[in-house]
Design an enzyme around this catalytic site. Structure first.
Site, short mmCIF file in Angstrom:
data_model
loop_
_atom_site.label_atom_id
_atom_site.label_comp_id
_atom_site.label_asym_id
_atom_site.label_seq_id
_atom_site.Cartn_x
_atom_site.Cartn_y
_atom_site.Cartn_z
N GLY A 1 31.14 -37.59 73.61
CA GLY A 1 32.08 -38.71 73.64
C GLY A 1 32.63 -38.93 75.04
N SER B 1 31.28 -42.04 77.34
CA SER B 1 31.28 -43.46 77.70
C SER B 1 32.22 -44.28 76.81
CB SER B 1 29.87 -44.03 77.57
OG SER B 1 28.96 -43.29 78.32
N GLU C 1 23.60 -31.56 81.07
CA GLU C 1 22.94 -32.75 80.53
C GLU C 1 21.79 -33.22 81.42
OE1 GLU C 1 25.71 -35.88 79.56
OE2 GLU C 1 24.11 -37.27 79.04
N GLU D 1 21.21 -45.65 90.12
CA GLU D 1 22.06 -45.93 91.29
C GLU D 1 23.11 -44.83 91.46
OE1 GLU D 1 21.31 -48.12 88.91
OE2 GLU D 1 19.98 -49.43 90.06
C1 LIG Z 1 19.79 -44.07 75.24
C2 LIG Z 1 21.20 -43.83 75.70
C3 LIG Z 1 21.94 -42.83 75.13
C4 LIG Z 1 23.27 -42.62 75.54
N1 LIG Z 1 23.99 -41.64 74.92
C5 LIG Z 1 25.28 -41.45 75.29
C6 LIG Z 1 26.08 -40.48 74.61
O1 LIG Z 1 25.62 -39.79 73.69
N2 LIG Z 1 27.38 -40.34 74.97
C7 LIG Z 1 27.94 -41.07 75.98
O2 LIG Z 1 29.10 -40.85 76.29
N3 LIG Z 1 27.21 -42.01 76.63
C8 LIG Z 1 25.91 -42.22 76.31
N4 LIG Z 1 25.16 -43.18 76.95
C9 LIG Z 1 25.82 -44.04 77.95
C10 LIG Z 1 25.36 -43.83 79.38
O3 LIG Z 1 25.89 -42.64 79.91
C11 LIG Z 1 25.84 -45.09 80.14
O4 LIG Z 1 25.07 -46.17 79.67
C12 LIG Z 1 25.68 -44.96 81.62
O5 LIG Z 1 26.55 -43.98 82.13
C13 LIG Z 1 25.93 -46.30 82.32
O6 LIG Z 1 27.16 -46.84 81.93
P1 LIG Z 1 27.27 -48.35 81.43
O7 LIG Z 1 26.27 -48.56 80.35
O8 LIG Z 1 28.70 -48.63 81.15
O9 LIG Z 1 26.76 -49.25 82.66
P2 LIG Z 1 27.62 -49.68 83.92
O10 LIG Z 1 28.38 -48.50 84.43
O11 LIG Z 1 28.36 -50.92 83.59
O12 LIG Z 1 26.47 -50.01 84.96
C14 LIG Z 1 25.73 -51.23 84.93
C15 LIG Z 1 24.80 -51.26 86.13
O13 LIG Z 1 25.57 -51.23 87.36
C16 LIG Z 1 25.17 -50.15 88.17
N5 LIG Z 1 26.35 -49.56 88.83
C17 LIG Z 1 27.52 -49.20 88.23
N6 LIG Z 1 28.35 -48.66 89.15
C18 LIG Z 1 27.69 -48.67 90.33
C19 LIG Z 1 28.01 -48.21 91.66
N7 LIG Z 1 29.19 -47.66 91.92
N8 LIG Z 1 27.08 -48.37 92.63
C20 LIG Z 1 25.87 -48.94 92.34
N9 LIG Z 1 25.51 -49.38 91.12
C21 LIG Z 1 26.40 -49.24 90.13
C22 LIG Z 1 24.56 -49.14 87.22
O14 LIG Z 1 23.64 -48.30 87.89
C23 LIG Z 1 23.87 -50.03 86.19
O15 LIG Z 1 22.61 -50.43 86.67
C24 LIG Z 1 23.85 -43.42 76.56
C25 LIG Z 1 23.07 -44.43 77.15
C26 LIG Z 1 21.78 -44.65 76.73
C27 LIG Z 1 20.98 -45.76 77.37
#
Ligand SMILES: Cc1cc2nc3c(=O)[nH]c(=O)nc-3n(C[C@H](O)[C@H](O)[C@H](O)COP(=O)(O)OP(=O)(O)OC[C@H]3O[C@@H](n4cnc5c(N)ncnc54)[C@H](O)[C@@H]3O)c2cc1C
Length: 394
Positions: A146, A148, A263, A381
């Protein structure tokens, strides 16, 4: 093999950072252990749906997990007193490598074995360890992560879900998202803001949350292939006892960062498409197609190099070191490899993606799910930012 000495860029203070991938020898019993796992797979892997072998650590099969636990192949490096098997991290690596390379359905117990149990071992109370780790090692208790939230993904320090003191206990409110397996998991380890008004990574705490606690609502998010892997989890005045806190109050950030090392460092970060590589080798041998043979050769050499690097990380972790920079490099290169495999297979080989040819079925599945490989566990990234910082470049 140390990198980054002569000719490496220096940071602003003139310091040159290095990273090291030192080869490690497999333990003496490696061959016997591999044979044990292979025998288990022969006896227990029954699913005829070949597409389910792709990205298999997100494929759930509770019966398979339970059988694996019974065979002593989960919780390998956990202490015996909590139901584990007191084996080394490298022995655990061998077991994972065997399971992942044939596409075994290990998703149900994966997070609990990789992350939940080691975290409880490191920061949990004796009571928490005794209550949960034996079930994890038996392949019967599943965990979820838990971290994101809708506005806190890459920027995890923006977590807003809150934990408020209530008498002796706690009350949780807020929302988590993308929570893999929350719909089958028994427990979540969640990161919450435990002091109102605190900012960024200060005053966060981790909680062990049984998911049948009143006030928790779990809603599915269906992915591109129509499957239900992850969820939204809502907390609405969820009451937890005092002993739900993991580790120290306010130290959640440091603890969650340690969780991220677990992880990101495993062989699953480059093996998600390995079943397609194996199928390609079969296809190349059968067809004699020079392009398929060349591609099989390319994948094999890349996979071998990644394996050596990944093993070097596992070896250092087994010695109690924290090779976080090297683990991040392997995850980033590994994700690029496992995404390139289905793309290149599709480009080089004429495939009918709607046929029931195993190569086509695996390629079709991986083409759809592989975009997620470089998102889950930290995006490309973000990882490259960590690598740049680790090398002293920013
Ligand atoms: C299959 C799958 C399973 C998952 N399982 C879990 C889980 O069990 N528990 C959990 O907590 N989370 C989980 N996640 C979430 C995952 O950790 C997040 O999707 C990830 O950390 C990205 O966050 P976001 O989706 O909010 O994207 P954002 O943070 O909004 O990013 C969007 C885009 O912007 C880019 N970006 C963001 N900040 C920057 C920066 N500072 N510099 C350059 N580029 C940037 C990112 O690289 C990405 O391309 C899962 C995700 C997937 C796809």
């Amino acid at each position: 093999m140390p990198f980054g000495h002569a000719g490496s860029p220096a940071n602003r203070d003139g310091l040159v950072q290095t990273f090291t991938f030192k080869p490690f020898d497999m333990p003496a019993n490696a061959a016997a252990l591999r044979e044990q796992v292979r025998a288990f797979i022969r006896d227990n892997m029954t699913d005829g749906d070949i597409a389910r072998r792709a990205n298999c650590w997100q494929v759930n099969d509770p019966d398979f997990s339970r059988a694996l636990g019974k065979a002593g192949l989960i919780g390998l490096s956990l202490p015996r007193q909590y139901g584990g098997h007191d084996r080394s991290a490298l022995e655990r690596y061998i077991v994972l490598e065997e399971l992942l390379s044939v596409g075994a359905p290990v998703g149900a117990h994966w997070i609990a074995d990789r992350q939940t149990a080691p975290l409880l071992l490191r920061y949990g109370t004796e009571e928490q360890r005794r209550r949960w780790i034996p079930g994890i090692a038996a392949g019967e208790v599943y965990g979820c992560i838990g971290l994101s939230e809708p506005n806190a993904g890459s920027d995890l320090a923006s977590v807003r879900s809150s934990a408020r003191r209530d008498g002796d206990g706690w009350v949780l409110n807020g929302q988590k998202i993308w929570t893999t397996n929350a719909h089958i998991a028994h427990i979540m380890i969640g990161l919450f803001r435990s002091e109102e008004g605190s900012e960024r990574n200060a005053r966060l705490s981790q909680f062990l949350i049984p998911l049948d606690t009143p006030g928790i609502t779990i809603r599915p998010i269906i992915n591109l292939t129509g499957e239900h892997d992850f969820n939204e989890v809502f907390f609405d005045d969820v009451k937890l006892p005092a002993d739900a806190l993991i580790g120290e109050e306010g130290q959640g950030w440091a603890q969650a960062t340690a969780e991220l090392s677990l992880e990101r460092s495993g062989p699953e970060r480059y093996l998600s498409s390995m079943v397609l590589v194996t199928e390609l080798v079969r296809h190349a041998a059968k067809s004699g197609d020079p392009a398929a043979i060349a591609l099989a050769g390319r994948f094999t050499s890349e996979a071998w190099t990644l394996r050596q690097m990944s093993l070097a990380v596992a070896g250092r972790m087994a010695m109690g070191e924290d090779p976080a920079l090297e683990a991040t490099i392997v995850k980033d290169l590994g994700n690029s490899f496992e995404q390139a495999v289905p793309q290149l297979v599709q480009q080089v080989i004429e495939l009918d993606l709607s046929s029931d040819d195993p190569l086509a079925l695996l390629a079709a599945q991986l083409l759809q799910v592989s975009p997620s490989f470089s998102l889950r566990g930290g995006t490309r990234e973000i990882l490259r930012g960590i690598v740049a910082r680790g090398l002293g470049l920013r």
